[in-house]
Design a protein around this motif. Structure first.
Motif, PDB file in Angstrom:
ATOM      1  N   LYS A 107       0.757  -1.321   0.030  1.00 38.08           N
ATOM      2  CA  LYS A 107       0.013  -0.178   0.093  1.00 38.08           C
ATOM      3  C   LYS A 107       1.097   0.963  -0.280  1.00 38.08           C
TER       4      LYS A 107
ATOM      5  N   GLY B 182       2.600   2.023  -3.006  1.00 33.90           N
ATOM      6  CA  GLY B 182       1.860   2.594  -4.520  1.00 33.90           C
ATOM      7  C   GLY B 182       1.330   0.825  -5.662  1.00 33.90           C
ATOM      8  N   THR B 183       2.353  -0.641  -4.809  1.00 33.92           N
ATOM      9  CA  THR B 183       1.918  -1.190  -5.615  1.00 33.92           C
ATOM     10  C   THR B 183       0.675  -2.346  -5.638  1.00 33.92           C
ATOM     11  N   LEU B 184      -0.438  -1.846  -4.830  1.00 34.29           N
ATOM     12  CA  LEU B 184      -2.269  -2.056  -4.381  1.00 34.29           C
ATOM     13  C   LEU B 184      -2.735  -1.036  -5.241  1.00 34.29           C
ATOM     14  N   LYS B 185      -2.600  -0.202  -5.403  1.00 26.89           N
ATOM     15  CA  LYS B 185      -2.905   1.156  -6.027  1.00 26.89           C
ATOM     16  C   LYS B 185      -3.039   0.943  -7.954  1.00 26.89           C
ATOM     17  N   ARG B 186      -1.992   0.139  -8.044  1.00 30.95           N
ATOM     18  CA  ARG B 186      -2.023   0.047  -9.655  1.00 30.95           C
ATOM     19  C   ARG B 186      -2.538  -1.588  -9.920  1.00 30.95           C
TER      20      ARG B 186
ATOM     21  N   LEU C 210      -5.643  -2.308  -8.143  1.00 24.95           N
ATOM     22  CA  LEU C 210      -6.986  -1.911  -8.607  1.00 24.95           C
ATOM     23  C   LEU C 210      -7.036  -1.717  -9.906  1.00 24.95           C
ATOM     24  N   TYR C 211      -6.108  -0.820 -10.368  1.00 29.27           N
ATOM     25  CA  TYR C 211      -5.729  -0.351 -11.462  1.00 29.27           C
ATOM     26  C   TYR C 211      -6.060  -1.730 -12.791  1.00 29.27           C
TER      27      TYR C 211
ATOM     28  N   ARG D 204     -11.445  -3.712   1.693  1.00 29.18           N
ATOM     29  CA  ARG D 204     -10.662  -2.050   0.717  1.00 29.18           C
ATOM     30  C   ARG D 204     -11.101  -1.355   1.845  1.00 29.18           C
TER      31      ARG D 204
ATOM     32  N   LEU E  52      -6.120  -0.788   1.457  1.00 29.31           N
ATOM     33  CA  LEU E  52      -6.771  -0.290   0.121  1.00 29.31           C
ATOM     34  C   LEU E  52      -7.226   1.412   0.774  1.00 29.31           C
TER      35      LEU E  52
ATOM     36  N   LEU F 150      -7.008   4.736  -0.523  1.00 30.85           N
ATOM     37  CA  LEU F 150      -5.855   5.237  -0.505  1.00 30.85           C
ATOM     38  C   LEU F 150      -6.243   6.614  -0.372  1.00 30.85           C
ATOM     39  N   ASP F 151      -4.659   7.336  -0.416  1.00 28.57           N
ATOM     40  CA  ASP F 151      -5.003   8.935   0.108  1.00 28.57           C
ATOM     41  C   ASP F 151      -5.125   9.644  -1.681  1.00 28.57           C
TER      42      ASP F 151
END
Length: 392
Positions: free
Chosen positions: A220, A223-227, A229-230, A385, A389, A391-392
């Motif tokens: 998190k 930034g791996t989790l953000k990627r 999610l896409y 989530r 998950l 995310l700011d």
């Protein structure tokens, strides 16, 4: 919490487990004792009543078959058997047919219990046998004595034997010796080794899987989790992927620990591969669910480390990883069931010490571990989530 709360919890639990809550007589923990009366005589009933009057013993009447079954399943620790002919042996001054059968996992408790039983019986049944011995000697040496003199001599002699509080001169101790038999034979293995391996394995597994679960928090922050999610990947798949990896690592870790113990310390597991494998998987699943749940609940790696250390050490203490549950007070044994450690360690006891079949209580413990894993996983899904998950 780590500086003040955790040490206070550990001190309290160890003190209660080893020393009790205090020195007050009301705090004395009773030892449950199954009693099987196969003689059904007035003397055996008196014996049972005398034992029941001891403050540290809780008498539980039970049939022989039920008692042995309870001991083998770890539900009770011992049974006192007053065999057929007990009353006749008291009258005829023969060796008393009484026997204490026990689970060798409770050796410390059995030492206390045996001492209490012997002391109680020497001061009750011992007096009766001493009086019978006096009567027998008088009748043999002075058969023509009148009844009045005979009664007077018997009364004085009996009073003298009671003041001695022993009856050793008549060989009472050898006649009244309590025979002890372990229901679970020593050939099944080293109890201390089973406790050490099982307790250590589960505690270390909880720590390692919590660390793996913390990888979610690292991803998190990176930034791996953000990627992810896409990408066309459902959040549940991400979590299940983490759990699958955790379960695999946990299973390998537990297998290594038991294989190492078998190779180096001769832990007997060769003919127990199937039940051991089932329990290893159930334990790995429950511990993985626990690690993932903490990771989804915590908001940072530092929070996870502090929270996991407090919870895991607390569970390990009350669950039997550090202190065997059978030496704890009963109320502590009652609350130990809330920990993963308890169900896993008791399952390993069933396999490696009690050698119980797969069906029965062993499957119950496996079922509880699987239920814990499912419950923790479902809660983790709901928190995933919201926290991990977020995310700011």
């Amino acid at each position: 919490m780590l500086t003040f709360l955790l040490p206070a919890i550990l001190i309290s639990v160890f003190s209660l487990a080893f020393a009790g809550a205090g020195n007050n007589d009301d705090d004395v923990q009773k030892i449950p004792l199954l009693v099987c009366d196969q003689d059904n005589s007035k003397i055996t009933q008196q014996t049972i009543n005398d034992i029941d009057s001891v403050k540290m013993i809780e008498v539980i009447p039970c049939s022989f078959d039920s008692a042995i079954d309870l001991i083998k399943r770890g539900k009770r620790s011992s049974v006192l058997i007053l065999k057929k002919g007990f009353s006749d042996s008291v009258k005829e001054l023969k060796h008393l047919p009484w026997e204490l059968q026990y689970d060798a996992a409770h050796l410390q408790e059995m030492g206390v219990l045996q001492s209490l039983l012997s002391r109680t019986l020497y001061t009750t049944i011992g007096k009766i046998m001493s009086k019978n011995a006096i009567i027998k000697n008088i009748d043999a040496q002075l058969p023509s004595m009148d009844s009045t003199s005979r009664s007077m001599i018997i009364a004085k002699a009996s009073a003298g034997s009671e003041s001695d509080n022993s009856g050793d001169d008549n060989g009472m101790q050898s006649i009244m010796k309590l025979n002890t038999v372990s229901v679970i034979s020593a050939k099944t293995g080293n109890l201390g080794l089973v406790q050490t391996v099982a307790g250590t394995a589960v505690m270390m597994l909880l720590f390692s899987l919590t660390g793996m679960g913390g990888g979610l928090l690292d991803e998190k922050e990176q930034g791996t989790l953000k990627r992810l999610l896409y990408s066309p990947v459902h959040p549940a798949q991400i979590l299940l992927g983490k759990m699958a990896a955790s379960i695999l690592v946990a299973s390998v870790q537990l297998t290594f620990m038991f294989a190492f113990s078998a190779a180096v310390f001769h832990l007997h597991i060769a003919d127990k591969i199937l039940p051991l494998g089932i329990l290893i998987f159930a334990t790995a699943f429950a511990c993985s669910g626990f690690g993932i749940l903490l990771a989804t609940f915590a908001k940072s790696r530092q929070q996870l480390q502090g929270m996991s250390t407090l919870i895991i050490l607390s569970m390990s203490v009350i669950g039997g990883s550090m202190v065997p549950t059978f030496i704890m007070p009963q109320w502590m044994q009652d609350i130990s069931v809330v920990s993963i450690n308890y169900w896993s360690i008791q399952g390993f006891y069933d396999i490696l010490w009690r050698e119980l079949p797969i069906a029965g209580t062993f499957l119950t413990k496996v079922g509880v571990l699987l239920a814990i894993g499912v419950t923790f996983t479902l809660i983790a899904f709901r928190l995933f989530r919201k926290n991990a998950l977020a995310l700011d």
